[in-house]
Motif scaffolding. Structure first.
Motif, PDB file in Angstrom:
ATOM      1  N   ILE A   1       0.968  -1.093   0.178  1.00  0.00           N
ATOM      2  CA  ILE A   1      -0.002  -0.053  -0.057  1.00  0.00           C
ATOM      3  C   ILE A   1       0.837   1.000  -0.019  1.00  0.00           C
ATOM      4  CG2 ILE A   1      -1.913   1.257   1.185  1.00  0.00           C
ATOM      5  CD1 ILE A   1      -2.495  -1.563   0.262  1.00  0.00           C
ATOM      6  N   TYR A   2       0.741   2.014  -1.029  1.00  0.00           N
ATOM      7  CA  TYR A   2       1.814   3.111  -1.241  1.00  0.00           C
ATOM      8  C   TYR A   2       1.414   4.478  -1.551  1.00  0.00           C
ATOM      9  CZ  TYR A   2       1.409   2.579  -6.397  1.00  0.00           C
ATOM     10  OH  TYR A   2       0.681   2.546  -7.466  1.00  0.00           O
ATOM     11  N   ASN A   3       1.884   5.633  -1.082  1.00  0.00           N
ATOM     12  CA  ASN A   3       1.435   7.062  -1.718  1.00  0.00           C
ATOM     13  C   ASN A   3       2.162   7.200  -2.827  1.00  0.00           C
ATOM     14  OD1 ASN A   3       3.868   8.636  -1.083  1.00  0.00           O
ATOM     15  ND2 ASN A   3       3.415   7.656   0.944  1.00  0.00           N
ATOM     16  N   ASN A   4       1.586   8.252  -3.747  1.00  0.00           N
ATOM     17  CA  ASN A   4       2.005   8.792  -4.926  1.00  0.00           C
ATOM     18  C   ASN A   4       2.694  10.130  -4.822  1.00  0.00           C
ATOM     19  OD1 ASN A   4       0.027  10.747  -4.524  1.00  0.00           O
ATOM     20  ND2 ASN A   4      -0.731  10.367  -6.516  1.00  0.00           N
ATOM     21  N   LEU A   5       3.244  10.408  -3.586  1.00  0.00           N
ATOM     22  CA  LEU A   5       4.134  11.701  -3.464  1.00  0.00           C
ATOM     23  C   LEU A   5       5.518  11.591  -4.256  1.00  0.00           C
ATOM     24  CD1 LEU A   5       3.731  12.340   0.436  1.00  0.00           C
ATOM     25  CD2 LEU A   5       2.865  13.609  -1.534  1.00  0.00           C
TER      26      LEU A   5
ATOM     27  N   GLY B   1       7.950   8.915  -7.143  1.00  0.00           N
ATOM     28  CA  GLY B   1       7.906   7.915  -8.149  1.00  0.00           C
ATOM     29  C   GLY B   1       8.216   6.388  -7.731  1.00  0.00           C
ATOM     30  N   SER B   2       8.556   6.312  -6.572  1.00  0.00           N
ATOM     31  CA  SER B   2       9.090   5.012  -5.880  1.00  0.00           C
ATOM     32  C   SER B   2       8.007   4.438  -5.078  1.00  0.00           C
ATOM     33  CB  SER B   2      10.540   5.132  -5.397  1.00  0.00           C
ATOM     34  OG  SER B   2      10.350   6.059  -4.180  1.00  0.00           O
ATOM     35  N   VAL B   3       8.222   3.266  -4.778  1.00  0.00           N
ATOM     36  CA  VAL B   3       7.555   2.437  -3.778  1.00  0.00           C
ATOM     37  C   VAL B   3       8.368   1.738  -3.081  1.00  0.00           C
ATOM     38  CG1 VAL B   3       5.718   0.723  -3.456  1.00  0.00           C
ATOM     39  CG2 VAL B   3       5.541   1.864  -5.428  1.00  0.00           C
ATOM     40  N   ASP B   4       8.797   2.404  -1.629  1.00  0.00           N
ATOM     41  CA  ASP B   4       9.875   1.864  -0.975  1.00  0.00           C
ATOM     42  C   ASP B   4       9.231   2.429   0.558  1.00  0.00           C
ATOM     43  OD1 ASP B   4      10.250   4.405  -0.587  1.00  0.00           O
ATOM     44  OD2 ASP B   4      11.764   4.249  -2.196  1.00  0.00           O
ATOM     45  N   SER B   5      10.064   1.754   1.488  1.00  0.00           N
ATOM     46  CA  SER B   5      10.103   1.937   2.996  1.00  0.00           C
ATOM     47  C   SER B   5      10.304   3.446   3.493  1.00  0.00           C
ATOM     48  CB  SER B   5      10.606   1.060   3.844  1.00  0.00           C
ATOM     49  OG  SER B   5      12.024   0.891   3.547  1.00  0.00           O
TER      50      SER B   5
ATOM     51  N   LEU C   1      12.101  25.490   5.104  1.00  0.00           N
ATOM     52  CA  LEU C   1      11.132  24.199   4.609  1.00  0.00           C
ATOM     53  C   LEU C   1      12.292  23.383   4.051  1.00  0.00           C
ATOM     54  CD1 LEU C   1       8.046  26.191   3.513  1.00  0.00           C
ATOM     55  CD2 LEU C   1       8.694  24.852   5.665  1.00  0.00           C
ATOM     56  N   HIS C   2      11.856  21.969   4.173  1.00  0.00           N
ATOM     57  CA  HIS C   2      12.496  20.794   3.473  1.00  0.00           C
ATOM     58  C   HIS C   2      11.660  19.988   2.689  1.00  0.00           C
ATOM     59  CE1 HIS C   2      13.929  16.523   3.745  1.00  0.00           C
ATOM     60  NE2 HIS C   2      14.993  17.031   3.881  1.00  0.00           N
ATOM     61  N   ALA C   3      12.300  19.469   1.748  1.00  0.00           N
ATOM     62  CA  ALA C   3      11.664  18.580   0.662  1.00  0.00           C
ATOM     63  C   ALA C   3      12.492  17.511   0.568  1.00  0.00           C
ATOM     64  CB  ALA C   3      11.112  19.510  -0.579  1.00  0.00           C
ATOM     65  N   ALA C   4      11.818  16.231   0.131  1.00  0.00           N
ATOM     66  CA  ALA C   4      12.777  15.073  -0.318  1.00  0.00           C
ATOM     67  C   ALA C   4      12.020  14.271  -1.168  1.00  0.00           C
ATOM     68  CB  ALA C   4      13.123  14.292   0.777  1.00  0.00           C
ATOM     69  N   ALA C   5      12.790  13.620  -1.981  1.00  0.00           N
ATOM     70  CA  ALA C   5      12.085  12.802  -3.389  1.00  0.00           C
ATOM     71  C   ALA C   5      13.251  11.596  -3.727  1.00  0.00           C
ATOM     72  CB  ALA C   5      11.872  13.621  -4.612  1.00  0.00           C
ATOM     73  N   SER C   6      12.780  10.456  -3.862  1.00  0.00           N
ATOM     74  CA  SER C   6      13.639   9.590  -4.688  1.00  0.00           C
ATOM     75  C   SER C   6      12.991   8.455  -5.476  1.00  0.00           C
ATOM     76  CB  SER C   6      14.257   8.556  -3.309  1.00  0.00           C
ATOM     77  OG  SER C   6      12.993   7.898  -2.562  1.00  0.00           O
ATOM     78  N   LEU C   7      13.626   7.865  -6.483  1.00  0.00           N
ATOM     79  CA  LEU C   7      13.094   6.749  -7.072  1.00  0.00           C
ATOM     80  C   LEU C   7      14.346   5.710  -7.266  1.00  0.00           C
ATOM     81  CD1 LEU C   7      14.524   7.173 -10.226  1.00  0.00           C
ATOM     82  CD2 LEU C   7      13.047   9.333 -10.084  1.00  0.00           C
ATOM     83  N   SER C   8      13.628   4.678  -7.876  1.00  0.00           N
ATOM     84  CA  SER C   8      14.748   3.400  -8.124  1.00  0.00           C
ATOM     85  C   SER C   8      14.412   3.053  -9.569  1.00  0.00           C
ATOM     86  CB  SER C   8      14.347   2.333  -7.092  1.00  0.00           C
ATOM     87  OG  SER C   8      14.648   2.433  -5.762  1.00  0.00           O
TER      88      SER C   8
END
Length: 728
Positions: free
Chosen positions: A14-18, A20-24, A205-212
Motif C-alpha cells: 500500500i503506497y502513496n504517490n508523493l 515515483g518510488s514504492v519503498d519504505s 522548509l524541507h523537501a525530499a524525493a527518491s526513485l529506483s
C-alpha cells in the motif's frame, strides 16, 4: 522502485504517490500553516510474494485501513478510514496544515479478509508544516534524467538530476545522491539503484524525493577456445597426433545468470572421422553465438596391395609392351589420397618385377614404395625388315611407266620371322613414289608394322593438266571488264613437269559471255594436252554510256527558279546503272548542271547545261532619306520613315518577310550632311503601304547625340541598300 530482495516473501504494497518510488522511505509533504491542504493518493501494488499469487484483493474481499496523524495539532488527515475492494482501487487522502511543526501520517489495518498480507510502510509519509505564507512557500522536488522502474545498460545510465521549484528562492538543480547497486551481480555494477534528492530552502522548509531504476547487462558472454596442437599436424585439416580442445567462457557483468550448453573440454586420442564439439552461452546480457569446432584424427598409414595389370598381351603369357601394374591403397579413416596408383615395368625378360609406389592418406600418413610387387614376362622387340628388289615396266631416265612390285625380307634374332619375304605394289605417280613394306610378325607374336622399310621410284603415267589461273585487263564494276581480257592458263604435271608452266590467250569482242580457250600444253615426258582443255568466260564492255537531261532549267529571277531536273542513262552492252545531276542552285548567279551517266561496268559519260538566277531590283531609300554618301542628321530618339521598293523583274514584291532591316553604329567620317525634313511617330516597325505602293520602315533612332549609324535593308536574294545617319 524496490520490490524486495531475492529469496524474501513479499506482501502486496500500500503506497502513496508523493514520488515515483514504492519503498519504505517516508516521503515528505511540505505545507504552510493555514495554507492550502495537501493531497496524495493511496494505491495497491501486487507482488505475488506472500504465498498468494497475483493481487490479494479478489472477488468480494476487502481491506480497511485507519489513517492517523502523529501530531494532530500540527496537521490532521482525512478520511480517518479507507476501504480497498480491488487492486485498481485508489483512495485520496487530504492533509490540513494547522501549525508549524512536523507530523507523520501512517496507516494501520483494521480489517482484512483477503487471506494475504499487506506492506503498509510505503503508505507512510511525513508532513512538514512551515510558518503561514507568504513568509515562505515550501519547495517541491522532482528527479529527471532517469525514470522510476526503468532499465539502463551498464555504462550508459543517464545522470540523475534534482530539480527544485521554490517560489521565494527560485528554481535550481543539483546532482542526485546515488545509492549502492544491489542484487546478486551488484559487485559488477549490475542490479537496482536508488537516486535520492534532499533540499531545505532559505526559509527552513524541507523537501525530499527518491526513485529506483535498474542497471542491466547489455553484453552477451564471450566464447573462445584453444586447440593443442594449435593447427592440424596432418593434411587437409586432419590431426595425426592426439588433440586437446579447451573451452573458455567469460561473463564479466552478470555471472549469476550465466548458462552453458556444451562447452566440455575434449581429448581426442584415437582415430576418428570429423566430429563436431560445440559451446553456447547466455546471460541476462544476451546470448553468444554458438561456436562449433570440428576435429578429425587419423594416425594410421594406408594398406597397399597389387590389383591388376595392363599392357599388350602376346603369345604364351608374354607381354609385347611395357606393363602398367595397378596397386590399391585402403584407409578406414581419412581415406587414401589416391585410391589407386600405377607403376610401369622397365626392360625385357621372363621375370620383370614391378613395385608399388608410395601411398599416402588424406591425413598425410605415408606407406613407403615397394610395400607390394608383381613380376611379368616382357618381350618388346619386333623383327627387322629391309628392301630387296623390284619389278615393273621401265621408261626413260630412270622412270617407270607402270606400277612397280617391290620385295622385302624379314629377320628376327630370337624367335625368327613367320614369313621370310613379302611383296608390295606401288600406287600413284611421282618422282618419289614410296612403296612401303607390309607388316612382319615373329613367332612370339611381335609385329613390325607395315612401312618399317620402304623404297621410292619415279613413275609418270599421265599427261599434264591445264587450268585457268588469272586474268588481266581494265576491271570495272560488277565483274565487267572495260577492255580486252588476257587470260592466263597454267599447265601442271605432278611427275615430269610441263614444258611451259603458263600460256596466255586474249578475248575478242564485247558481251556478257566472251569465252577465252586455253592453248595446247605438253609435259617433259612428251604427253600432250590439246587446246581448249579449259576455258573461261568474261563480261566485257568497252563502250561508254550516254547521258540525257529529262528537262532543262531556264534563266529566272531569284525565288522563281525551276526545280532541279533529273537525267537518263542508256547503254547497250552492260546496261545503264544510273544517272545523277549535280550543280543545281537557286542562289543568284550563273550555274552549270552536269548529268553523269554510269553503266553496270562502271564506265561514265557527261553532258552539261547552264542557266542564270537573276537578282532583284531595289529602289530607295526615298525622301526624306538621302543616299549616295550623304550623312542624314536627325534628332536622337525621333522616328525616321525609310521608304523603298523591291522588284523581281517587273513584279513588285510586297511581302515583308523577304526584307531584313538592321542598324549598325559607324564612325562619323562623311562630309556631306543633310537634315531629315520629315519624321514620324511611334516605335520601330516595317510594313508595306499598298496606297503609296512601297515599303515603309519606321526606325526609332537611338538617343545618343553625336553618334553615327548605318541603316541597311537586305533582301532574301542577298541584295542590299543603306543610308548613313548622325544623331543630334
Amino acid at each position: 522502485m524496490l520490490l524486495g530482495a531475492a529469496g524474501i516473501a513479499r506482501a502486496d504494497n500500500i503506497y502513496n504517490n508523493l514520488d515515483g518510488s514504492v519503498d519504505s522511505v517516508a516521503e515528505v509533504m511540505p505545507l504552510n500553516a493555514g495554507g492550502a491542504n495537501g493531497v496524495t493518493v493511496l494505491a495497491v501494488q501486487p507482488t505475488g510474494g506472500d504465498g498468494k499469487p497475483g493481487c490479494n484483493l479478489t472477488a468480494a474481499t476487502t481491506l480497511t485501513l485507519s489513517l492517523t496523524s502523529s501530531q494532530p495539532s500540527v496537521a490532521t488527515v482525512s478520511p480517518s478510514s479507507v476501504t480497498f475492494t480491488a487492486c485498481g482501487d485508489t483512495k485520496q487522502v487530504t492533509v490540513t496544515p494547522l501549525s508549524q511543526g512536523s507530523t507523520t501520517v501512517s496507516a494501520a489495518v483494521t480489517s482484512n479478509n483477503t487471506g494475504g498480507t499487506f506492506n503498509l510502510a510505503p503508505a507512510t509519509f511525513q508532513v512538514n508544516v512551515a510558518p503561514p505564507a507568504p513568509t515562505n512557500t515550501a519547495p517541491t522536488l522532482g528527479i529527471t534524467g532517469v525514470s522510476a522502474g526503468s532499465s539502463y545498460s551498464k555504462g550508459a545510465v543517464p545522470a540523475a538530476v534534482c530539480n527544485v521549484t521554490d517560489t521565494e528562492d527560485g528554481p535550481s538543480t543539483f546532482p542526485a545522491t546515488l545509492g549502492a547497486v544491489t542484487g546478486p551481480d551488484a559487485a559488477t555494477g549490475v542490479g537496482s539503484q536508488t537516486a535520492s534528492c534532499d533540499y531545505t530552502d532559505d526559509g527552513g522548509l524541507h523537501a525530499a524525493a527518491s526513485l529506483s531504476y535498474n542497471i542491466v547487462d547489455a553484453t552477451a558472454p564471450g566464447i573462445s577456445y584453444t586447440l593443442s596442437p594449435v593447427a592440424p599436424d596432418g593434411l587437409n585439416g586432419w590431426y595425426r597426433s592426439e588433440v586437446y580442445l579447451d573451452w573458455t567462457v567469460t561473463e564479466g557483468d552478470s555471472p549469476s545468470t550465466l548458462a552453458l550448453t556444451g562447452c566440455t573440454d575434449q581429448l581426442v586420442s584415437v582415430d576418428q572421422v570429423s566430429a563436431d564439439y560445440s559451446c553456447a552461452a547466455s546471460s541476462s546480457g544476451g546470448s553468444a553465438a554458438q561456436q562449433t569446432v570440428s576435429i578429425k584424427k587419423d594416425g594410421t598409414a594406408p594398406g597397399v596391395e597389387y590389383t591388376s595389370a595392363s599392357g599388350t598381351e602376346g603369345n604364351n603369357g608374354w607381354y609385347t609392351s611395357d606393363v602398367t601394374a595397378t596397386f590399391t591403397g585402403t584407409d578406414a579413416t581419412s581415406g587414401p589420397a589416391s585410391a589407386t596408383q600405377t607403376a610401369t615395368s622397365s626392360g625385357e625378360g621372363s621375370d620383370v618385377v614391378v613395385q608399388s609406389p608410395a601411398f599416402t592418406d588424406n591425413a598425410g600418413n605415408e606407406t613407403a614404395a615397394g610395400a607390394a610387387s608383381h613380376s611379368f614376362k616382357v618381350d618388346k622387340t619386333a623383327p627387322g625388315v629391309e628392301y630387296t628388289s623390284a619389278t615393273g615396266t621401265e621408261g626413260n631416265n630412270g622412270w617407270y611407266t607402270s606400277d612397280v612390285t617391290a620385295t622385302f625380307t624379314g629377320t628376327d634374332a630370337t624367335s625368327g620371322p613367320a614369313s621370310a619375304t613379302q611383296t608390295a605394289a606401288s600406287s600413284g605417280e611421282g618422282s618419289a613414289v614410296v612403296v612401303e613394306s607390309p607388316a612382319f610378325e615373329d613367332n612370339a607374336g611381335n609385329v613390325t608394322a607395315a612401312g618399317a622399310a620402304s623404297h621410292s621410284f619415279k613413275i609418270d603415267k599421265t599427261a599434264p593438266s591445264v587450268a585457268y589461273t588469272s586474268a588481266s585487263g581494265t576491271l570495272g564494276d560488277n565483274g565487267w571488264y572495260t577492255s580486252d581480257v588476257t587470260a592466263t592458263f597454267t599447265g601442271t604435271d605432278a611427275t615430269s613437269g610441263p614444258a611451259s608452266a603458263t600460256q596466255t590467250a586474249t578475248s575478242s569482242g564485247e558481251g556478257s559471255d566472251v569465252a577465252v580457250a586455253s592453248p595446247a600444253f605438253s609435259d617433259e615426258a612428251g604427253n600432250v594436252t590439246a587446246a581448249g582443255a579449259d576455258s573461261r568466260s568474261f563480261k566485257v564492255d568497252k563502250t561508254n554510256p550516254t547521258a540525257t537531261f529529262d528537262s532543262l532549267v531556264g534563266n529566272a529571277y531569284f525565288g522563281s527558279v525551276a526545280a532541279a531536273p533529273s537525267c537518263t542513262a542508256s547503254d547497250d552492252v552492260s546496261g545503264p546503272a544510273g544517272c545523277v545531276v549535280t550543280g543545281y542552285s537557286t542562289q543568284v548567279g550563273t550555274h552549270t548542271l552536269t548529268a553523269t551517266a554510269t553503266d553496270n561496268a562502271g564506265r561514265t559519260s557527261t553532258t552539261q547545261h547552264s542557266y542564270t538566277v537573276m537578282a532583284w531590283t531595289l529602289k530607295g531609300f526615298y525622301q526624306p532619306v538621302d543616299m549616295n554618301g550623304v550623312l542624314n542628321t536627325v534628332k536622337g530618339g525621333s522616328t525616321v520613315p525609310a521608304k523603298f521598293e523591291v522588284f523581281a523583274g517587273s513584279t513588285e514584291l510586297t511581302d515583308t518577310n523577304v526584307v531584313t532591316m538592321s542598324a549598325t553604329k559607324i564612325t562619323c567620317t562623311l562630309s556631306t550632311v543633310d537634315d531629315i525634313e520629315l519624321t514620324a511617330t511611334g516605335n520601330t516597325s516595317l510594313r508595306y503601304d499598298s496606297v503609296s505602293g512601297q515599303f515603309i520602315y519606321n526606325w526609332k533612332t537611338p538617343t545618343t547625340p553625336g553618334s553615327c549609324y548605318r541603316l541597311t535593308m537586305k533582301t532574301a536574294d542577298g541584295s542590299s541598300i543603306f543610308a548613313n545617319f548622325k544623331m543630334k
